[in-house]
Scaffold this active site. Sequence first.
Site, PDB file in Angstrom:
ATOM      1  N   PHE A 401     135.163  31.335  -2.274  1.00 31.00           N
ATOM      2  CA  PHE A 401     135.522  31.817  -3.364  1.00 31.00           C
ATOM      3  C   PHE A 401     136.628  30.636  -4.045  1.00 31.00           C
ATOM      4  O   PHE A 401     137.141  29.804  -3.315  1.00 31.00           O
ATOM      5  CB  PHE A 401     136.099  33.054  -3.447  1.00 31.00           C
ATOM      6  CG  PHE A 401     137.364  33.388  -2.385  1.00 31.00           C
ATOM      7  CD1 PHE A 401     137.983  32.649  -1.739  1.00 31.00           C
ATOM      8  CD2 PHE A 401     137.377  34.759  -2.116  1.00 31.00           C
ATOM      9  CE1 PHE A 401     139.038  32.975  -0.878  1.00 31.00           C
ATOM     10  CE2 PHE A 401     138.646  35.369  -1.244  1.00 31.00           C
ATOM     11  CZ  PHE A 401     139.207  34.453  -0.700  1.00 31.00           C
ATOM     12  N   GLU A 402     137.143  31.069  -5.230  1.00 28.30           N
ATOM     13  CA  GLU A 402     138.117  30.231  -5.930  1.00 28.30           C
ATOM     14  C   GLU A 402     137.119  28.762  -6.098  1.00 28.30           C
ATOM     15  O   GLU A 402     137.629  27.809  -6.047  1.00 28.30           O
ATOM     16  CB  GLU A 402     139.238  29.665  -5.471  1.00 28.30           C
ATOM     17  CG  GLU A 402     139.921  31.016  -4.911  1.00 28.30           C
ATOM     18  CD  GLU A 402     140.567  31.629  -6.106  1.00 28.30           C
ATOM     19  OE1 GLU A 402     140.545  31.263  -7.194  1.00 28.30           O
ATOM     20  OE2 GLU A 402     141.159  32.723  -5.897  1.00 28.30           O
ATOM     21  N   GLY A 403     135.889  28.815  -6.393  1.00 34.59           N
ATOM     22  CA  GLY A 403     134.975  27.756  -6.609  1.00 34.59           C
ATOM     23  C   GLY A 403     134.568  27.288  -5.138  1.00 34.59           C
ATOM     24  O   GLY A 403     135.433  27.183  -4.099  1.00 34.59           O
TER      25      GLY A 403
END
Lengths: 590, 249
Positions: A401-403
């Site tokens: 997550f968060e890229g």
Amino acid sequence: MENALKSGEFLLKQVTPESVFIPEEFDEEQRMIAQTCQDFIEAEVYPNLEQLEKGDRKLMEEILKKSGELGLMGIAIPEEFGGFGQSFVTQMLAAETTGAGFSFSVAYMAHCGIGTMPIMYFGNEDQRSRYIPRLATGELIGAYCLTEPGAGSDANSGKSSATLDEDGRNYILNGQKMWITNAGFADIQIVFAKIDNDRVLSAFIVEKDYPGVVIGPDEHKMGIKGSSTAQIYYNDVKVPVENLLGKRGEGFRIALSILHMGRIKLGANVIGAAKKAINDSVQYATERKQFNTAIASFGAIKSKLAMQVVKSVATESAIYRVSRDIDNLAGRYVAENCEKGRASIDAISYYAVEAALLKVYGSEMLDFVVDEAVQIHGGMGYSAEMAVEKAYRDSRINRIFEGTNEINRLLLVDTAMKRAMKGDFDLFGEAEKVFADPAGAPAAATSGESYGEEMLRYTGNFKKCALMAIHAASSTFGKKLVHEQEILTEISDIMTSAYLAESLVLRTLKREMTQGEDAVFRAITNIFIFNTASEIRRSALGAIFSTLSPDEAEPVADAIEKLTSVRGVNLKEEGRLIADKLIEDGSYKF
Amino acid sequence: MNILVCISNVPDTTTKIRFAEGDTKLDATGVQWVINPWDELSLTRALELKDDSSAGITSVTVIHVGEASSEPTIRKALAIGADSAIRVDSPANDSYVVAAQIAAAASGGGFDIIMCGIESSDFNGSVVGGMVAEMMNIQSVTGVSDLKVKDGSVIMTREIEGGREVVATTAPVLAVVQKGIAKEPRIASMRGIMTARTKPINVVEAVDSEQFSSLEGFTLPPPRPECRFIDADNVSELVSLLQNEAKVI
């Protein structure tokens, strides 16, 4: 701003140890805030871990609200909106400390960061005054709704849509969002959708009680089972026009800015989780006996403990270094009459290169640490009774997550190059110079070279490896370099390692200015430099041989061998020194 | 009513104890200092009473005998919710010195209830509370696990052998408190941390005091011997070991 670096400029410039912030410089108030976060986790989270692990949404919501009552949700919120207006360094210290809270940490960070800050940073006065004071106290819980079934890393390709109704008072929102943290109980959702046939996203503040908002059941996940993660459906939801966040079409910019913040805070979060896993590891290794001996006495275990510490200390050094840079830049923006909220997010977004590389390194550092924690626990590490089993499963999401780390690796090189092309710094000119004279690139040892000079010479040489790879790749592929993801990944790894290594060296040197030479810290630094040199060598050679013909590559490869040549390190003894301190202290006290 | 809570500055309970200067001094390197756990619970109870408007508590003050290096611990007490603090600028050389300094600083301060933890988690002397009461010539109640204020009376529950005793008295009184006085220590809130900056720490000069003991040195407990398992059928070996080796029977 003396000595201040632009984002990505670390590749070209050397700063002094005096100019960087190090964790040893936290003041009394910052330490007290960290202690409050720690006390809260121990009192409210750890006793409830088993129940949270069963996916008890209600309990997680209650714990989140308790943290709000204590003020922990208002740390980053300015005082005029009911918060405590703390510096970015302090916010990161709180993020680190709460990072030891397993799935609570994910729920808390999602609320405080991506669930609240879009309104804080991009909302108008009406939106801020309606929502921020209640988000700052936990009266409202926030969520961030960007990902869709068909739009993950390619966030702008989402299908959610919004259309202005006939009387112009509401947008009619339709769409489906997935992997939404806090979905089960969030009162406020930041939803990204395209208005009419816009090419880019807009952002909306959606309240969970608006008719047509349907929240799905929680997903069954590998880890962070205590955090509510679900799909949210929007079926002809009427969103008042005054809840359009920012301007029409500004959503993608908002989404990216918020992700920069989420990434860098993740970099702090994982440090707390790593320290918890290290503490669990050393405690178990000290208590567990085999062959009538505590396993902490065995070299094979000591080397694991030592490497857990080395990587954590390096991450810590880099995270707080850039956090202070962000504070300084935000302060400058405010001095130039920029509004405080906007100054903060602009400063965070500005350091996008460092945010991405710390997200990547930090998440992979934590995966390493928890993996070794399980290994140190042996069979018990595989038992769900042990905290390290949970830590192992919980850690894995950080690389996604968060890229994803893959996207972040590409992004950090791309961003640095774009900043250079914009004229922020002369990356390509310097890269060309280094590349043009490979034999002359490695800095030679000066006579009477001090320890600090030697270490900074190494980190300077590491950066030259990055410059060589950048020049080779950009001059070979030009604009098509964006398609050479394998090479960009190698370059990003060199940049990341170089930044971490330099940050650690600067911290060690700054510590020595006030506390004198510390054999343990030198051991941490020596091991990190030694290991990093060979990692950089591999990545740089990988990039060069994937870019140049063998003939062209040969002199560059020779230079890279020299640029990554560092002093030999007695890994056994220096590792034992670190492990022995950890064992002696019984917990992470570096 | 005004409450005074005595707080001691002690190493965190997880600290690995090491000694320096020929085993005559604690090696404070890397030690995290905290409020003595019993004192922290006392403070929590005092603040609970202040929060309860029916108790009629006007202020909660903390007092500490120690040098400037202990101010972070005092500031923590203020962040938890104490209104003000007194630091007697004196090294805490022995229990008598500490008690004499507290008694001198507290006398005439208008304190109705003085709360002392039953012991400090470092030296475990368990005598300061009683000494302070004697020196101030006020009554004291020991082993207090609950303290209430009702209609001007101070009602305390004492833990006694086989049960509990409830006693009521009037102020001024010193309560030596133990486990149970509060459920969990109160966590400093963000608001508390921010306001602690502006709360006063009144530093007072130490008074002359006799000192009846001086430290000769510390020793660590001997390492715990190996645990040995004796086969359940081998009673004679067990008896022999208990008799000849452990010398306990």
